[in-house]
Design an enzyme around this catalytic site. Structure first.
Site, PDB file in Angstrom:
ATOM      1  N   GLU A  86       6.582   8.476  -2.690  1.00  0.00           N
ATOM      2  CA  GLU A  86       6.348   7.977  -4.036  1.00  0.00           C
ATOM      3  C   GLU A  86       6.880   8.954  -5.087  1.00  0.00           C
ATOM      4  OE1 GLU A  86       2.604   6.008  -4.318  1.00  0.00           O
ATOM      5  OE2 GLU A  86       2.185   6.905  -6.269  1.00  0.00           O
ATOM      6  N   ARG A 116      -0.084   1.383  -5.378  1.00  0.00           N
ATOM      7  CA  ARG A 116       0.654   0.957  -4.189  1.00  0.00           C
ATOM      8  C   ARG A 116       0.362  -0.481  -3.774  1.00  0.00           C
ATOM      9  NH1 ARG A 116      -0.046   6.605  -0.756  1.00  0.00           N
ATOM     10  NH2 ARG A 116       1.526   7.730  -1.942  1.00  0.00           N
TER      11      ARG A 116
END
Lengths: 212, 584
Positions: free
Chosen positions: B247, B278
């Site tokens: 990420e 997410r």
């Protein structure tokens, strides 16, 4: 398709008794090392040639084989502990005092040596270790020396003794195979040479001090 | 003759949580003997694969209230808010502790710790060591742990069961992988830190060792599992392998794009874009693919993660591992080309029910890290909270277990407590199970076939989108697999590194965990965080009104009822999810 995929195919569908270690399959856990066509490689990162040639896979050299590709690395774990791979300080900061400042260029000094994943490829490639299993070896030396280069550490002198005592850094003949096979671009050969230089300078300094 | 070992504390698992617990116990008292067991060498633990960073409030512009609020919102209001408050207060000193122990954190020019942006975090608060934070954290912890003579490692020992007598844990049964000998390890306290169970899914970022062992052995010992329906899918993994692309690549400014070159997240989470939580992003990716805006590849449909505009210098200094992974495993240089990505299973929010000291309802049994469910993650964990969680709750579990074990030692005058445990009985149960595998004749189905069966049914029926019919089928199929497992074909009859036997035990564990996930997913008739029911697409806040924590938990209880209390300090917002709109 990587060598590890082939090993998994074989154990899943052909012979479940095949023993080999693996976990992350992304080149960072360090468990899947083997000789691939004679060269120490991480099997998860060693591609199988698309031309269909035969690939020979063997256990890493220089370690007792436990089964198939599984070798005993207990000796390395013991050596790692022996080089005191932790920060040594006379006075430790309290947590409330915050971090030890460390500039990017200070981090740079030891950064590459901290990238070792303990995959043992360097030990499999090292001719000195092949001849003398007592030899401290590339990874343990680099990991110990990494702390000597760390601006937060004050244990360099103590650690230099540990790194050079017994079958220590001075046994290294600077063949450099360790650095060639390292999958993480660590240069343990450089660490070993610098340990020798640092140790020589330290003893020179102590001789000069005695002379005064 | 069964080998016996005795420790004050036995820790199962030597990743970040287990090592942090071991060090905490060793520093609590040097009188304590601590057995640290792991089925792999500690540096192989899956903590090693964590990339992006560790969240903690260390900057003047930040506050613990804000970190708590982000975490609670991210959890879709299911986190235990008291636990979150404690967590955000203690995370900063843990990061500093690791710094003092030598972790090579990335730095600002002035030498202070550098922080980066991360999904769901409203300011830059994720501390990092390039994009190998987990690797560095793990190695720092392992190397530091070598200092303590009180920590005795059992590398490559596989724990098969817990021993429970007189209502408390007394030790465990472990298998030495070198010889397949079983040993009984008695201990006043046992800490389960075995991580998650991602390998029950087909596409996962998890290493092969993550098979939910600790969750299963605790569950079998009568300890409840909690919030099991919440499985996190990470939006960006490499197709085929499931290798994680951190990420942090979006935190540093990377874009997600569809086939039309469009940054499609503007239609799902326009404010946060690539830095949305997410759960929302993973659903958005699947939706894009379903609506035909993905690319077709040899491993199924995918989208693109574009880092090119960051330039080679930023990529090499902040995301060197991403470049290495893309080059090695996708033959893509992210400096020149976008990286193909798809969602993959990443994390189990649920786990062994514990309080903030890592205590489970079973006296003497503790858990921490991904194996545990405190819960600070609720229905969806924010990226970079998990490493902090391992540190904060690893330390708390280690300290509490140490104090518990010391009091036992004073009472019983020996480490490991009461020796009257019928260790032979526990070992022979495990022995029987092992011999059934080793000495069994015949068998048809290969273990791999069954494992793939489980992985594919979890992927399709207990995945990002779920509905009642599929979940019922999944449950039936999992139970069927359980029935078939004892008749699996086993090739290896040897006792040295019999990995096939290990995999059989692991599959046995995974089936229990999978059953609990599918069952919990069936029972939760709403959509919240990572749990999305197409037949119940809205969040139902009535589900938050559960019994309070501290309630008696008899074994076999339907654990979805065990919502920890204090979830309502921060009132839940009407709309958080992109998902409800997404369906309409």
């Amino acid at each position: 398709m990587f060598v590890l995929d082939a090993l998994n195919y074989a154990s899943d569908w052909l012979d479940g008794s095949l023993a080999f270690r693996w976990s992350c399959r992304m080149g960072v856990c360090g468990s899947c090392g083997a000789l691939v066509d004679g060269t120490p490689r991480l099997t998860c990162a060693a591609p199988i040639p698309e031309t269909g040639e035969k690939v020979v896979i063997e256990p890493l050299h220089n370690f007792p084989v436990q089964k198939d590709l599984v070798v005993d690395i207990g000796d390395f774990m013991e050596k790692l502990g022996r080089v005191e791979p932790w920060i040594i300080r006379e006075r430790e900061r309290a947590l409330e005092e915050g971090e030890y400042p460390q500039k990017p260029e200070e981090l740079e000094k030891y950064d590459q040596f901290s990238a070792c994943i303990n995959c043992m490829l360097c030990y499999a490639a090292c001719p000195v270790f092949a001849a003398d299993k007592e030899f401290i070896g590339p990874a343990a030396a680099a990991l110990g020396y990494r702390y000597n280069l760390d601006s937060r550490d004050e244990g360099a002198t103590e650690r230099l003794d540990l790194l050079t005592g017994g079958a220590g850094a001075f046994d290294c003949t600077f063949v450099g195979e360790c650095s060639i096979v390292c999958p993480k671009n660590v240069d343990p050969a450089l660490a070993l040479q610098r340990i020798k230089i640092d140790a020589a300078l330290t003893s020179l300094k102590s001789i000069m001090r005695r002379g005064k | 003759m069964v080998e016996k070992f005795s420790h004050d504390i036995a820790i199962v698992g030597a990743g970040a949580a287990g090592l942090r617990a071991a060090i905490a116990a060793a520093t609590f008292s040097d009188k304590l003997s601590i057995g640290l067991l792991s089925k792999v060498y500690p540096m192989r633990s899956h903590t090693v694969s964590a990339e992006g960073g560790t969240a903690a409030v260390l900057k003047d512009y930040d506050s613990t209230d804000l970190h708590a609020l982000d975490t609670i919102k991210g959890s879709d209001y299911l986190a235990d808010q008291d636990a979150v408050e404690l967590f955000v207060r203690e995370a900063p000193s843990e990061v500093i502790q690791l710094e003092h122990w030598g972790c090579p954190w990335s730095r600002e020019e002035d030498g202070k710790l550098a922080a980066r942006a991360f999904g769901g975090m409203s300011v830059k608060r994720t501390l990092f060591a390039a994009d190998k934070t987990g690797f560095h954290l793990l190695h720092t912890l392992l190397q530091h742990s070598l200092k303590y003579p009180g920590i005795v490692r059992y590398d490559e020992w596989f724990v098969l069961s817990l021993a429970v007598e007189d209502g408390a844990v007394r030790g465990l049964v472990a298998l030495d992988l070198r010889t397949s000998e079983l040993a009984f390890v008695s201990a006043s306290a046992v800490i389960v830190a075995t991580g998650g169970a991602g390998r029950m899914y087909q596409f996962t970022t998890n290493g092969v060792i993550k098979t939910g062992d600790g969750m299963a052995i605790s569950y079998r010992a009568g300890v409840p599992l909690k919030d099991m329906e919440f499985i996190q899918f990470h939006p960006t993994a490499l197709p085929g392998t499931g290798i994680l692309i951190t990420e942090a690549s979006r935190g540093e400014g990377g874009y997600l794009k569809n086939k039309d070159g469009e940054r499609f997240l503007s239609r799902y989470t326009p404010e946060k874009m690539e830095l949305g939580p997410r759960d929302i992003l993973s659903r958005a990716l699947v939706q894009e693919i379903r609506e035909g805006r993905g690319f077709e590849g040899p491993f199924g449909a995918y989208l693109l993660l574009d880092l090119r505009h960051l330039g080679e210098k930023v990529i090499d200094s902040k995301l060197p591992f991403v470049r290495e992974l893309a080059l090695n495993y996708a033959k893509i240089d992210p400096v020149k080309e976008p990286i193909p990505v798809r969602p993959a299973q990443h994390y189990t929010m649920g786990g062994i029910h514990t309080d903030v000291n890592g205590r489970t309802p079973l006296p003497g049994l503790y858990s921490c890290g991904e194996a545990a469910c405190v819960t600070i993650n609720g229905a969806n964990r924010l990226g970079s909270n998990s490493l902090s969680e391992c540190l904060v709750f690893g330390r708390r579990a280690g300290q509490d277990a140490a104090s518990f074990a010391l009091s036992r030692r004073e009472r019983d005058h020996n480490p490991g407590g009461d020796r009257s445990v019928s260790s032979v009985q526990y070992v022979s149960l495990a022995e029987e199970k092992m011999n059934r595998l080793l000495k069994k004749e015949g068998g048809q189905e290969r273990l791999a076939e069954m494992r793939e069966g489980l992985q594919s049914l979890m992927e399709t029926k207990v995945g990002i989108f779920r509905e009642e019919k599929g979940l019922r089928e999944a449950l039936r199929e999992i139970r069927e697999l359980k029935g078939r497992l004892p008749s699996a074909k086993v090739d290896d009859r040897g006792r040295t590194f019999n990995m096939e036997m290990v995999h059989a035990f692991e599959l046995d564990f995974m089936l229990d965990v999978a059953e609990s996930v599918a069952y919990s997913a069936l029972m939760r008739q709403e959509s919240r965080g990572a749990h999305f029911r197409t037949d119940f697409p809205k969040r139902d806040d009535k589900s938050l009104e559960g019994p309070d924590k501290g309630q008696e938990v008899p074994p076999g209880t339907d654990t979805r009822e065990l919502l920890p209390g204090v979830r309502s300090k921060v009132p839940s917002e009407d709309v958080r999810l992109g998902c409800t709109q997404l369906r309409e």
